[in-house]
Motif scaffolding. Sequence first.
Motif, PDB file in Angstrom:
ATOM      1  N   GLN A 339      -3.534   2.897  -4.082  1.00 36.10           N
ATOM      2  CA  GLN A 339      -4.581   2.300  -3.257  1.00 36.10           C
ATOM      3  C   GLN A 339      -4.106   0.991  -2.627  1.00 36.10           C
ATOM      4  O   GLN A 339      -4.402   0.711  -1.460  1.00 36.10           O
ATOM      5  CB  GLN A 339      -5.836   2.063  -4.099  1.00 36.10           C
ATOM      6  N   LYS A 340      -3.365   0.211  -3.377  1.00 38.57           N
ATOM      7  CA  LYS A 340      -2.842  -1.041  -2.817  1.00 38.57           C
ATOM      8  C   LYS A 340      -1.865  -0.759  -1.677  1.00 38.57           C
ATOM      9  O   LYS A 340      -1.858  -1.470  -0.667  1.00 38.57           O
ATOM     10  CB  LYS A 340      -2.154  -1.866  -3.916  1.00 38.57           C
ATOM     11  N   PHE A 341      -1.049   0.276  -1.838  1.00 38.12           N
ATOM     12  CA  PHE A 341      -0.107   0.600  -0.773  1.00 38.12           C
ATOM     13  C   PHE A 341      -0.827   1.144   0.451  1.00 38.12           C
ATOM     14  O   PHE A 341      -0.551   0.728   1.583  1.00 38.12           O
ATOM     15  CB  PHE A 341       0.912   1.618  -1.275  1.00 38.12           C
ATOM     16  N   TYR A 342      -1.777   2.050   0.235  1.00 36.69           N
ATOM     17  CA  TYR A 342      -2.413   2.731   1.367  1.00 36.69           C
ATOM     18  C   TYR A 342      -3.371   1.815   2.124  1.00 36.69           C
ATOM     19  O   TYR A 342      -3.419   1.851   3.359  1.00 36.69           O
ATOM     20  CB  TYR A 342      -3.165   3.963   0.857  1.00 36.69           C
ATOM     21  N   TYR A 343      -4.134   0.983   1.373  1.00 35.35           N
ATOM     22  CA  TYR A 343      -5.159   0.174   2.030  1.00 35.35           C
ATOM     23  C   TYR A 343      -4.706  -1.246   2.354  1.00 35.35           C
ATOM     24  O   TYR A 343      -5.330  -1.909   3.193  1.00 35.35           O
ATOM     25  CB  TYR A 343      -6.413   0.104   1.142  1.00 35.35           C
ATOM     26  N   LEU A 344      -3.639  -1.709   1.710  1.00 35.53           N
ATOM     27  CA  LEU A 344      -3.197  -3.081   1.951  1.00 35.53           C
ATOM     28  C   LEU A 344      -1.835  -3.146   2.636  1.00 35.53           C
ATOM     29  O   LEU A 344      -1.670  -3.790   3.678  1.00 35.53           O
ATOM     30  CB  LEU A 344      -3.151  -3.861   0.627  1.00 35.53           C
ATOM     31  N   SER A 345      -0.842  -2.469   2.033  1.00 35.70           N
ATOM     32  CA  SER A 345       0.519  -2.589   2.568  1.00 35.70           C
ATOM     33  C   SER A 345       0.690  -1.811   3.878  1.00 35.70           C
ATOM     34  O   SER A 345       1.242  -2.338   4.860  1.00 35.70           O
ATOM     35  CB  SER A 345       1.535  -2.084   1.544  1.00 35.70           C
ATOM     36  N   LEU A 346       0.249  -0.557   3.884  1.00 38.27           N
ATOM     37  CA  LEU A 346       0.503   0.295   5.048  1.00 38.27           C
ATOM     38  C   LEU A 346      -0.101  -0.257   6.334  1.00 38.27           C
ATOM     39  O   LEU A 346       0.585  -0.249   7.374  1.00 38.27           O
ATOM     40  CB  LEU A 346      -0.008   1.710   4.763  1.00 38.27           C
ATOM     41  N   PRO A 347      -1.348  -0.753   6.324  1.00 35.08           N
ATOM     42  CA  PRO A 347      -1.855  -1.341   7.583  1.00 35.08           C
ATOM     43  C   PRO A 347      -1.023  -2.526   8.068  1.00 35.08           C
ATOM     44  O   PRO A 347      -0.869  -2.723   9.272  1.00 35.08           O
ATOM     45  CB  PRO A 347      -3.281  -1.777   7.216  1.00 35.08           C
ATOM     46  N   GLN A 348      -0.494  -3.305   7.124  1.00 37.17           N
ATOM     47  CA  GLN A 348       0.340  -4.436   7.526  1.00 37.17           C
ATOM     48  C   GLN A 348       1.698  -3.992   8.062  1.00 37.17           C
ATOM     49  O   GLN A 348       2.341  -4.722   8.817  1.00 37.17           O
ATOM     50  CB  GLN A 348       0.546  -5.368   6.315  1.00 37.17           C
ATOM     51  N   LEU A 349       2.142  -2.799   7.678  1.00 39.61           N
ATOM     52  CA  LEU A 349       3.450  -2.300   8.094  1.00 39.61           C
ATOM     53  C   LEU A 349       3.398  -1.465   9.364  1.00 39.61           C
ATOM     54  O   LEU A 349       4.461  -1.085   9.883  1.00 39.61           O
ATOM     55  CB  LEU A 349       4.067  -1.449   6.969  1.00 39.61           C
ATOM     56  N   MET A 350       2.197  -1.160   9.851  1.00 38.53           N
ATOM     57  CA  MET A 350       2.112  -0.249  10.997  1.00 38.53           C
ATOM     58  C   MET A 350       2.807  -0.816  12.236  1.00 38.53           C
ATOM     59  O   MET A 350       3.390  -0.066  13.021  1.00 38.53           O
ATOM     60  CB  MET A 350       0.645   0.051  11.313  1.00 38.53           C
ATOM     61  N   GLY A 351       2.766  -2.122  12.401  1.00 39.81           N
ATOM     62  CA  GLY A 351       3.421  -2.711  13.566  1.00 39.81           C
ATOM     63  C   GLY A 351       4.913  -2.499  13.559  1.00 39.81           C
ATOM     64  O   GLY A 351       5.503  -2.024  14.538  1.00 39.81           O
TER      65      GLY A 351
END
Length: 429
Positions: A339-351
């Motif tokens: 959940q931390k990866f999907y909801y926190l890390s991944l949105p920050q990495l999309m750029g």
Amino acid sequence: MSTTDYTSSPAGKGQSKAALVPPPSGPLARREARLAWGLLTPTLLSVAIVIILPLLAIFWISAKPIGLSDLRPTTPTVYERMRGKVNAAGDKVVIDYRLTNSSREKPIANVTMQDSWPEGLEPVALDPRCEIAAGRLLCQLGDWEAGYRDNLRIDVIAQESFVGADVNIRDTEPEMKGEASSDLFNLTFTWDNFRAVFDSGEFLEVLWVTLFYTIVGTIGALVVGMLAALMLNKSFSGQGILRGLFLFPYVAPVIAVAFTWVTLLDPFSGSFNALLVQMGLVDTPINFFGQRPLALFTVTAFEIWRYFPLSFLFILARMQSIDSDIYEAADMDGASPFQKFYYLSLPQLMGILSVLFLLRFIWTFNKFDDIFLMTGGNAGTRTLTVNVYEQAFAISNIGAGAAVAVVIFACLLAFSFFFFKFLSREEGL
């Protein structure tokens, strides 16, 4: 309690008045604009020379029915030699000019030859097309058909002045001139190269192989790079050594790593096949680079292995810039690692993932050396870039090779438009 009015002003529906101020004008502004353009001019010229002019040349050649030999201009050539030896005055020798049309397809008109005439050689019989004046031989050789060959012979008698002068007639080169048409520079254009490319039954197969190799290789490099970044985002003993090992595929010379893969996966002497056979996993060695569709899967795996370190570096750098407070808050709320990866890390990495996907897609679509070194485009691994090489150099059809290059440019242009229209993501979204 005071309230704040968020209604838009009459000046422009939410826009500030400063945004409506017109740009400055006047002598100072015009002088600054000229200065700015003057500073940008060297950069614009460099871009035009390095990028735009070669691109225009590719478009030009793609509409020309020319081969590799047509890149050289059609010119008359000559080889000069003296047959016989002069030992004393009165000896007879022959000056021989071998005349050749360098093209077997195009004629040459109004061919002329000029050469310095050695002092002390008296012509016995001069070719009617030639004359000697002011110490020079002048010949009007007329029109030459394609593949023209002829020998111009001049019988001469050596005089005393020539015997003692020790003159070599080949010290000076004859000057040849002629008029010949060039398919490369004329204004005749054709679509035959593009018809040959698209009418070929192999084009759709080559395009599919290119798309598979590019899409799977790009996404695979991003996924493996993200997994490596997640692994090394925590501090532990030996982290620096592991980072260095992860960078090895990218920094190693491509010819070295490609040769290593070919050697390891060789069906006759490769260590990997020998290991599979000894472990009983296969009965006979596998020809990884010689059978369909395994060869395509193998070169795609090589693409992923070689270029995931680039994605790893960028993704890891972006991960380490994310504020750790959001992860601490998620831990207090009982969030799982996924959940931390999907909801926190991944949105920050999309750029950064968006930028990496764009760059890796373009680079992989244009990739030539990896496939050419491992398979040479055989066994179903021929991509569009390999097809450019085969058309232009293997069968010497420069026009068809340029046409395939134009197709590559059009595909990348279409992808870039689609990417910026639908797939591009801003940092942090």
